[in-house]
Design a protein around this motif. Structure first.
Motif, short mmCIF file in Angstrom:
data_model
loop_
_atom_site.label_atom_id
_atom_site.label_comp_id
_atom_site.label_asym_id
_atom_site.label_seq_id
_atom_site.Cartn_x
_atom_site.Cartn_y
_atom_site.Cartn_z
N UNK A 161 -31.74 30.39 -5.55
CA UNK A 161 -30.92 29.18 -5.44
C UNK A 161 -29.99 29.03 -6.63
N UNK A 162 -30.52 29.26 -7.83
CA UNK A 162 -29.67 29.16 -9.02
C UNK A 162 -28.59 30.24 -9.02
N UNK A 163 -28.95 31.44 -8.59
CA UNK A 163 -27.95 32.51 -8.53
C UNK A 163 -26.88 32.20 -7.50
N UNK A 164 -27.27 31.60 -6.38
CA UNK A 164 -26.29 31.19 -5.37
C UNK A 164 -25.33 30.16 -5.94
N UNK A 165 -25.86 29.20 -6.70
CA UNK A 165 -25.00 28.19 -7.33
C UNK A 165 -24.04 28.83 -8.33
N UNK A 166 -24.54 29.81 -9.10
CA UNK A 166 -23.71 30.47 -10.10
C UNK A 166 -22.56 31.24 -9.43
N UNK A 167 -22.88 32.01 -8.40
CA UNK A 167 -21.84 32.77 -7.70
C UNK A 167 -20.87 31.85 -6.98
N UNK A 168 -21.39 30.74 -6.42
CA UNK A 168 -20.51 29.78 -5.76
C UNK A 168 -19.52 29.15 -6.72
N UNK A 169 -19.98 28.82 -7.92
CA UNK A 169 -19.07 28.25 -8.92
C UNK A 169 -18.00 29.26 -9.35
N UNK A 170 -18.38 30.53 -9.40
CA UNK A 170 -17.41 31.57 -9.80
C UNK A 170 -16.23 31.64 -8.86
N UNK A 171 -16.44 31.33 -7.59
CA UNK A 171 -15.37 31.44 -6.59
C UNK A 171 -14.23 30.47 -6.85
N UNK A 172 -14.44 29.47 -7.71
CA UNK A 172 -13.40 28.49 -8.00
C UNK A 172 -12.70 28.77 -9.33
N UNK A 173 -13.01 29.88 -9.96
CA UNK A 173 -12.46 30.17 -11.29
C UNK A 173 -11.29 31.14 -11.19
N UNK A 174 -10.35 30.96 -12.10
CA UNK A 174 -9.14 31.79 -12.10
C UNK A 174 -9.41 33.26 -12.37
N UNK A 175 -10.29 33.65 -13.33
CA UNK A 175 -10.51 35.08 -13.53
C UNK A 175 -10.97 35.81 -12.27
N UNK A 176 -11.87 35.19 -11.49
CA UNK A 176 -12.34 35.84 -10.27
C UNK A 176 -11.26 35.84 -9.19
N UNK A 177 -10.60 34.71 -9.00
CA UNK A 177 -9.53 34.63 -7.99
C UNK A 177 -8.44 35.64 -8.29
N UNK A 178 -8.04 35.71 -9.56
CA UNK A 178 -6.98 36.64 -9.99
C UNK A 178 -7.42 38.09 -9.75
N UNK A 179 -8.69 38.40 -10.10
CA UNK A 179 -9.18 39.76 -9.94
C UNK A 179 -9.22 40.17 -8.47
N UNK A 180 -9.63 39.26 -7.59
CA UNK A 180 -9.76 39.61 -6.18
C UNK A 180 -8.41 39.65 -5.47
N UNK A 181 -7.48 38.80 -5.86
CA UNK A 181 -6.17 38.83 -5.21
C UNK A 181 -5.42 40.12 -5.52
N UNK A 182 -5.54 40.59 -6.76
CA UNK A 182 -4.86 41.82 -7.14
C UNK A 182 -5.76 43.04 -7.03
#
Length: 441
Positions: A161-182
């Protein structure tokens, strides 16, 4: 060891109940499989959601292996002398047309062995499936980074559950969004670096040196970890790193030739003198040399030459931080120095793209695992400063006035402070000591 960590991470009442259960290992295995399901959901969701992204930053690797295939490798390190993010080369354009690539091309800055090794993949699939493959690998590598951190240093996040929360929060961050878009590959080599730390901790120096040398053979910056290892006294890992590096250099020369290898050396020398004031360069050098006159350059990626004083200062600070963290790592064996060293290497590199700060997320797990109001507050600030609304988001230029220019850099410095300070009483959670009964006189 992970089993004991998982049991210790549970509340005391749950531990007592589980200790009386005849099958505690069954519980541990269930938790492990549930985490794997969480990682699977994260990977599948990310792959599907970003399958139509441009993947522009992956174009250089794809065209590079096509240059090897079409025997045009002498143009591998062509570049534009004015703008860093584009390339003006007739051979590159011809190769792109032949390969039916219609996207934006960026210059190739990795080692020639990386492009050479991709030939079997590029020869059999087009760029779309090439992009999907590396999108999957990037998400898989992020999952590995989080799993290694939880197993070694943050046992509370062995909870699905905690890991799911951590990964879910990452989806709203610019470093991850930027990395996945490019479709950036940086997370792959950060995962290899963390694996190297893992093997180093288990005293399996042969594998630790090999993994780090392979990561450094594509992305040069992981090689600075040997400074950390040297001051921590991990000399066998340093030795095997150099042995593996010599092997990889010889293999590179045998595969691509001496001329291309020297072209790569010249390319690295040129890039080390480059200063970019682009909004997604979150390095200390860019911050230290920034002034308002460069505002017009934030979306241009124009090449400037880095000031020698700032370059020397960045190098000295990196060595000082890695030396200090390596020495303190002999005493602090809770992952704080390892992750702080990776963040320090990122901060003090000449170019630190926004997606490089994906390394902050494993560090946040370690800080949160320590507990304490101060640690929770710092992690919340780091998370907010990396969200796509507060962080520099050049996909939506209209919101620039509401963003912080160097938010990732500031949050990285704050994270290093938290990693170093999280063991001190001000940062730590208070110990829940059992109340002793009052003694009657």
């Amino acid at each position: 060891m992970p089993d004991r960590l998982l049991l210790r991470s549970l509340p005391r009442r749950n531990r007592l109940v589980l200790s009386m259960s005849p099958e505690p290992k069954v519980y541990v295995m269930r938790q492990k499989y549930k985490r794997y399901i969480v990682y699977g959901i994260f990977i599948i969701f990310g792959t599907i959601f970003y399958r139509h992204s441009s993947g522009d930053d992956l174009s250089s690797s794809y065209i590079a292996c096509k240059l090897f295939e079409y025997k045009e490798v002498s143009h591998l390190y062509d570049y534009d002398p004015v703008l860093f993010h584009i390339i003006k080369s007739d051979i590159w354009e011809k190769t792109a047309r032949t390969a039916h690539f219609l996207g934006t091309m960026h210059p190739y800055v990795q080692t020639p062995l990386w492009g050479y090794s991709l030939q079997p993949i590029c020869a059999s699939i087009n760029f779309f499936w090439f992009k999907i493959l590396f999108l999957f690998l990037s998400l898989f590598s992020i999952s590995i980074m989080m799993e290694i951190t939880a197993l070694l240093w943050a046992p509370k996040f062995l909870s699905p559950r905690l890991m799911l929360c951590a990964l879910g929060c990452m989806l709203f961050t610019e470093p991850l969004i930027y990395a996945l878009k490019l479709v950036q590959t940086h997370s792959i080599f950060m995962a290899l670096s963390l694996l190297a730390f893992s093997y180093n901790q288990k005293r399996r120096d042969f594998y630790a040196g090999g993994l780090l040398s392979y990561a450094a053979s594509v992305k040069i910056t992981p090689a600075f970890i040997i400074i950390y290892w040297f001051f921590r006294g991990k000399l066998k890992s340093v030795f095997w790193f150099f042995v593996w590096s010599i092997f990889i250099i010889i293999l590179t020369i045998l595969c691509v030739g001496m001329n291309i290898f020297f072209d790569f050396i010249n390319s690295m020398s040129r890039v080390s003198h480059v200063l970019l004031h682009a909004i997604n360069n979150q390095s200390f050098s860019a911050w230290a040399s920034y002034s308002t006159e460069y505002n017009k350059e934030l979306l241009n990626w124009k090449i400037f030459e880095i000031n020698s004083d700032i370059k020397i200062l960045s190098t000295v600070l990196m060595v000082v931080f890695l030396s200090f963290l390596g020495y303190m790592g002999r005493v602090w064996k809770d992952g704080t120095t390892e992750l702080a060293s990776l963040i320090s290497i990122t901060v003090f590199s000449p170019i630190a793209w926004s997606h490089y700060y994906i390394i902050l997320f494993p560090a946040i797990l370690v800080i949160l695992n320590k507990g304490g109001f101060v640690n929770y507050t710092i992690c919340f600030i780091v998370f907010i400063s990396n969200t796509c609304v507060v962080s520099i988001n050049y996909w939506h230029p209209i919101i620039h006035k509401h963003t912080i220019l160097y938010s990732e850099l500031y949050s990285a410095i704050l994270t290093i402070i938290a990693l170093i300070g999280c063991r001190f009483p001000l940062f730590r959670a208070p110990l829940n000591l059992p109340r002793l009964p009052l003694m009657k006189r």
